[in-house]
Design an enzyme around this catalytic site. Structure first.
Site, PDB file in Angstrom:
ATOM      1  N   PHE A 176      34.357  56.517  47.213  1.00  0.00           N
ATOM      2  CA  PHE A 176      33.833  55.252  46.717  1.00  0.00           C
ATOM      3  C   PHE A 176      32.327  55.218  46.930  1.00  0.00           C
ATOM      4  O   PHE A 176      31.833  55.578  48.008  1.00  0.00           O
ATOM      5  CB  PHE A 176      34.508  54.077  47.423  1.00  0.00           C
ATOM      6  CG  PHE A 176      34.203  52.761  46.773  1.00  0.00           C
ATOM      7  CD1 PHE A 176      34.794  52.424  45.565  1.00  0.00           C
ATOM      8  CD2 PHE A 176      33.307  51.887  47.335  1.00  0.00           C
ATOM      9  CE1 PHE A 176      34.499  51.225  44.939  1.00  0.00           C
ATOM     10  CE2 PHE A 176      32.994  50.681  46.722  1.00  0.00           C
ATOM     11  CZ  PHE A 176      33.601  50.352  45.515  1.00  0.00           C
ATOM     12  N   ASP A 198      38.057  55.899  55.668  1.00  0.00           N
ATOM     13  CA  ASP A 198      38.013  54.614  54.975  1.00  0.00           C
ATOM     14  C   ASP A 198      39.431  54.292  54.512  1.00  0.00           C
ATOM     15  O   ASP A 198      40.021  55.047  53.731  1.00  0.00           O
ATOM     16  CB  ASP A 198      37.050  54.709  53.787  1.00  0.00           C
ATOM     17  CG  ASP A 198      36.884  53.389  53.039  1.00  0.00           C
ATOM     18  OD1 ASP A 198      37.774  52.518  53.143  1.00  0.00           O
ATOM     19  OD2 ASP A 198      35.882  53.238  52.317  1.00  0.00           O
ATOM     20  N   TYR A 205      40.383  42.389  51.518  1.00  0.00           N
ATOM     21  CA  TYR A 205      40.671  41.613  50.309  1.00  0.00           C
ATOM     22  C   TYR A 205      41.518  42.341  49.275  1.00  0.00           C
ATOM     23  O   TYR A 205      41.827  41.770  48.226  1.00  0.00           O
ATOM     24  CB  TYR A 205      39.378  41.107  49.659  1.00  0.00           C
ATOM     25  CG  TYR A 205      38.329  42.142  49.332  1.00  0.00           C
ATOM     26  CD1 TYR A 205      38.431  42.945  48.206  1.00  0.00           C
ATOM     27  CD2 TYR A 205      37.211  42.297  50.144  1.00  0.00           C
ATOM     28  CE1 TYR A 205      37.467  43.883  47.903  1.00  0.00           C
ATOM     29  CE2 TYR A 205      36.236  43.217  49.846  1.00  0.00           C
ATOM     30  CZ  TYR A 205      36.366  44.017  48.718  1.00  0.00           C
ATOM     31  OH  TYR A 205      35.405  44.954  48.418  1.00  0.00           O
ATOM     32  N   LYS A 206      41.901  43.573  49.542  1.00  0.00           N
ATOM     33  CA  LYS A 206      42.742  44.298  48.592  1.00  0.00           C
ATOM     34  C   LYS A 206      44.216  44.068  48.947  1.00  0.00           C
ATOM     35  O   LYS A 206      44.745  42.981  48.766  1.00  0.00           O
ATOM     36  CB  LYS A 206      42.364  45.777  48.577  1.00  0.00           C
ATOM     37  CG  LYS A 206      40.914  46.044  48.170  1.00  0.00           C
ATOM     38  CD  LYS A 206      40.600  47.519  48.158  1.00  0.00           C
ATOM     39  CE  LYS A 206      39.120  47.793  47.994  1.00  0.00           C
ATOM     40  NZ  LYS A 206      38.590  47.406  46.675  1.00  0.00           N
ATOM     41  N   ARG A 244      43.153  51.918  35.579  1.00  0.00           N
ATOM     42  CA  ARG A 244      43.680  51.912  36.943  1.00  0.00           C
ATOM     43  C   ARG A 244      44.626  50.732  37.140  1.00  0.00           C
ATOM     44  O   ARG A 244      44.295  49.586  36.828  1.00  0.00           O
ATOM     45  CB  ARG A 244      42.512  51.826  37.930  1.00  0.00           C
ATOM     46  CG  ARG A 244      42.865  52.150  39.363  1.00  0.00           C
ATOM     47  CD  ARG A 244      41.634  52.195  40.224  1.00  0.00           C
ATOM     48  NE  ARG A 244      41.031  50.872  40.390  1.00  0.00           N
ATOM     49  CZ  ARG A 244      40.325  50.492  41.453  1.00  0.00           C
ATOM     50  NH1 ARG A 244      40.117  51.344  42.432  1.00  0.00           N
ATOM     51  NH2 ARG A 244      39.815  49.287  41.536  1.00  0.00           N
TER      52      ARG A 244
END
Length: 428
Positions: free
Chosen positions: A127, A199, A224-225, A387
């Site tokens: 990322f 991560d 928040y995912k 995705r």
């Protein structure tokens, strides 16, 4: 061929189906983007309103004590620990993923400063924020960031040599959904004398994680995912106990002091992971995160702490297996290619497809129909990605069938070619 009736039968047999009742999901929306932002827990609005109106509005500053605001980072950290294979007292919820990555990567580089090792290794497809933070720190600290392909971590020509100070990886790749073998890679890094930074942004709450069993060194992750903590929810940080007692945290703010309210002029770090706190904590945001964490921990009814992630993982794999099978059955000849690994041991909780033409527009056409996924741009070495994230807490098998039905229609009718679906938004 799998049928709609087959999918409905799977939903009827699903032991997790009642967990969907914890969430507010708009009618006619098929939400396949929990890997970017989890949906709203039903408990969150009332809890946040309580914090605002009662604890802040009436309790005022007293609520740091009377409403236990002060220990929120540690209390929520203990909840996260149950989902990532850590022990109580090893995790704190604080700051953002990027800020926490800066802290732990700084710490890891500090440990290696006298080792003669000067390489930080990461995947080219990691990322971007991870790479940006690493690039900045390497420049500042005199290290070099080396970007590799995942395949270069294995075999006799592995990049894990005596030059590597830190291996920094995302456990589940955000673009492809490919998952690393954390335990094996950590062991290989340690054998080469390197430290590991993991991560967990696309892992925590999505796949089983075993930080202590894997003997990892540092880990950070997102709230928040899959943890459903709300937009911009605080992140978390974990440090192995063998490192946590060493003062290497670069952001030595007052909240990470051993006794913040002594108000001494010189810094004295808190014991353990508590020193990875920095400034005053965002209480309202932490309250929202706690509601999200509780939705995931509700799965512990299936055989306790270990059962939560095991049960969610079983359903996640079934959902992604179904999606892959239906896309390949019903979208054959439409130019879609599977990017996500088929092997269960290498797959996270998302499915990524590539297409040479129209990937962005296809996603926008699906969103207009209420099927919400997202798009990630490629470059000369990586394809554009459609995705789709699969959160087993609130997605069912009929949802998967209906999402693929919409995809079939978008492709077969050429609906994605419409002008409004080809105009790029700021957020994709």
């Amino acid at each position: 061929m799998t049928t709609l009736e087959d999918c409905r039968a799977l939903d009827a047999q699903d032991p997790l189906r009642a967990l969907r009742d914890q969430f507010t999901i708009p009618e006619a929306v098929l939400y396949l983007d929990g890997n970017s932002l989890g949906v709203l827990p039903k408990a969150a609005p009332a809890r946040i309103a309580e914090v605002v109106a009662k604890e802040w509005g009436e309790g005022l500053i007293r609520s740091w004590n009377t409403a236990s605001w002060f220990d929120l980072p540690q209390r929520l950290g203990d909840k996260v620990a149950r989902l990532i294979g850590a022990a109580p007292g090893e995790v704190v919820c604080t700051d953002s993923t990027s800020v926490n990555l800066y802290k732990v990567l700084f710490a890891a580089l500090s440990q290696q400063k006298d080792s003669g090792r000067k390489l930080v290794v990461s995947e080219r497809s990691n990322f971007p924020t991870d790479l940006y933070i690493a690039e900045s720190l390497c420049r500042e600290r005199g290290f070099t960031l080396k970007l590799i392909e995942a395949s270069e971590l294995q075999g006799p020509d592995s990049v894990l040599t005596g030059e590597v100070a830190v291996l920094m990886l995302t456990h589940v790749n955000y673009r492809t959904g490919a998952m690393h073998d954390m335990k094996a890679i950590t062991a290989a890094a340690h054998a080469a004398g390197a430290l590991t930074v993991w991560d967990l942004a696309h892992s925590a709450g999505a796949v089983p994680v075993a930080l202590n069993d894997s003997d990892a060194d540092y880990a950070i992750g997102c709230g928040y995912k899959y943890l459903n903590g709300g937009p911009g929810a605080p992140a978390f940080v974990w440090v192995h106990t063998r490192h946590a007692g060493k003062f290497e945290q670069p952001l030595s703010g007052w909240w990470g002091h051993a006794a913040p309210f002594e108000f001494t002029p010189h810094y004295r770090p808190a014991p353990g992971v508590g020193r990875y706190l920095c400034g005053t904590q965002p209480v309202i945001a932490l309250a929202g995160l706690e509601c999200g964490l509780d939705t995931v921990l509700a799965a512990e009814v299936f055989n306790g702490t270990n059962g939560a992630m095991a049960a969610l993982r079983t359903k996640s794999l079934a959902l992604t297996d179904l999606f892959i099978a239906l896309v390949e059955e019903r979208c054959a000849g439409q130019g879609l290619a599977l990017v996500t690994p088929r092997e269960h041991a290498r797959r996270g909780s998302q499915v990524c497809l590539s297409r040479d033409e129209g990937a962005y527009a296809i996603v926008q056409a699906l969103i207009a129909r209420g099927v919400i996924g997202d798009y990630r741009a490629g470059d000369s070495q990586m394809p554009d990605i459609l995705r789709f994230g699969f959160t087993p807490l609130y997605l069912g098998f009929e949802d998967v069938w209906n999402a693929v039905e919409h995809l079939v229609q978008v492709l077969e009718t050429g609906e994605w070619r419409r002008a409004e679906f080809n105009r790029k938004n700021a957020v994709t």
